[in-house]
Design a protein around this motif. Sequence first.
Motif: not given
Length: 99
Positions: A58-76
Amino acid sequence: MRAARNRGESKTDVTKVRAGIPYVWDGKNEDERPLTREEMQAGIEVYRKQRGRPTGGDKESTTIRFDRDVLAAFRAGGPGWQTRMNAALRDWLKTHSRE
């Protein structure tokens, strides 16, 4: 390699296999029996079905932009950061109306 070529040897064993006697199964050990063409095709089809994304998700592929600090926090947090981000968005939806 050059010396082998000068002696007339191939880079591969294909020529040796083609020149050799075909394999003949002795009928004793079933594990050594060569596959039939149908068995080989069935195995190839099973392998092909195992590749790629699972069907019925039930997943759908999409393109979305997040702030770098938000992505960095999740990737950390390491592997699984996209799943954690999805869970955080789902939690947010529980507390906010869907208008």
